[in-house]
Enzyme design. Structure first.
Site, PDB file in Angstrom:
ATOM      1  N   GLU A  73     -49.000  51.682 -48.729  1.00  0.00           N
ATOM      2  CA  GLU A  73     -50.159  52.182 -47.985  1.00  0.00           C
ATOM      3  C   GLU A  73     -51.406  51.346 -48.277  1.00  0.00           C
ATOM      4  O   GLU A  73     -52.541  51.802 -48.117  1.00  0.00           O
ATOM      5  CB  GLU A  73     -50.370  53.658 -48.307  1.00  0.00           C
ATOM      6  N   TYR A 119     -71.213  71.184 -53.427  1.00  0.00           N
ATOM      7  CA  TYR A 119     -70.551  70.064 -54.071  1.00  0.00           C
ATOM      8  C   TYR A 119     -69.616  69.316 -53.131  1.00  0.00           C
ATOM      9  O   TYR A 119     -69.463  68.095 -53.236  1.00  0.00           O
ATOM     10  CB  TYR A 119     -69.837  70.536 -55.338  1.00  0.00           C
TER      11      TYR A 119
END
Length: 210
Positions: A73, A119
């Site tokens: 990948e 966050y």
């Protein structure tokens, strides 16, 4: 950071991810940019048992310099380095909740991770869902390039998350935050959670981009 230090950091953080269940078997891959190229975990390697010396090194043009063969990948990593200036590391995991989320049929492809917490907004940002292609298909890189560097994180349909960061620690933390948010989305799936407003999201960008 020197190449030696980068290799050691990859091994340490990859083992931490593996031991805490963010990847299993030989799933997942990690890369780190160097001054003269980049490092990437080898194909079919387990993130819990990496050997520093066998981590693959590629030059700036993606040619194999040393170590084992790169992850299949590699295309998605290279696409992020090429389209997002300042990218210092890329983390691709098959973490449970984010991967499960990537299999659902009703996701917004333009924004598939809801702004549940400050966050996830600060560390991950908007996440695009990319269509399924087989692992290792170069089309994966083409789809990321088509985003033009707009997103630091994407979710590969029926596959899992990919997160870029300015350095490896930041990319790992963002990948962990994405996984935690995906878990929260499943926990809250049958309810109507309160999301951050556009104004609150804008404030986070204004304050924490300083």
């Amino acid at each position: 950071m020197s190449e030696e230090a980068a290799r050691a950091q990859i091994v340490r953080l990859a083992r931490s991810l593996f031991e805490r269940g963010y990847c299993v078997g030989s799933a997942g891959n990690i890369s780190v940019a160097l001054d003269d190229g980049w490092l990437i975990t080898p194909t079919n390697s387990c993130l819990g048992f990496l050997d520093e010396a066998r981590i693959c090194k590629l030059d700036r043009d993606g040619r194999h310099v040393s170590g084992d063969a790169p992850s299949k990948e590699v295309f998605l990593h290279r696409a992020l380095y090429e389209t997002r200036p300042g990218t210092g590391a890329v983390v691709h995991l098959h973490s449970t909740y984010a991967t499960a989320l990537s299999c659902l049929p009703d996701l917004d492809p333009d924004d598939c991770i809801a702004a549940l917490t400050p966050y996830v907004v600060m560390r991950v940002g908007r996440v695009r869902l990319l269509p399924y292609v087989r692992p290792g298909d170069p089309a994966m890189g083409d789809m990321i390039r088509a985003l033009g560097g707009a997103c630091a994180a994407v979710l590969l349909a029926n596959h899992g998350p990919v997160v870029a960061g300015p350095d490896l620690a930041s990319a790992v933390y963002a990948a962990e935050e994405l996984e935690e948010t995906a878990k929260l989305l499943f926990l809250l799936r049958d309810s109507r959670p309160q999301l951050l407003t556009a104004g609150q999201i804008e404030e986070l960008g204004r304050v924490f981009s300083r």
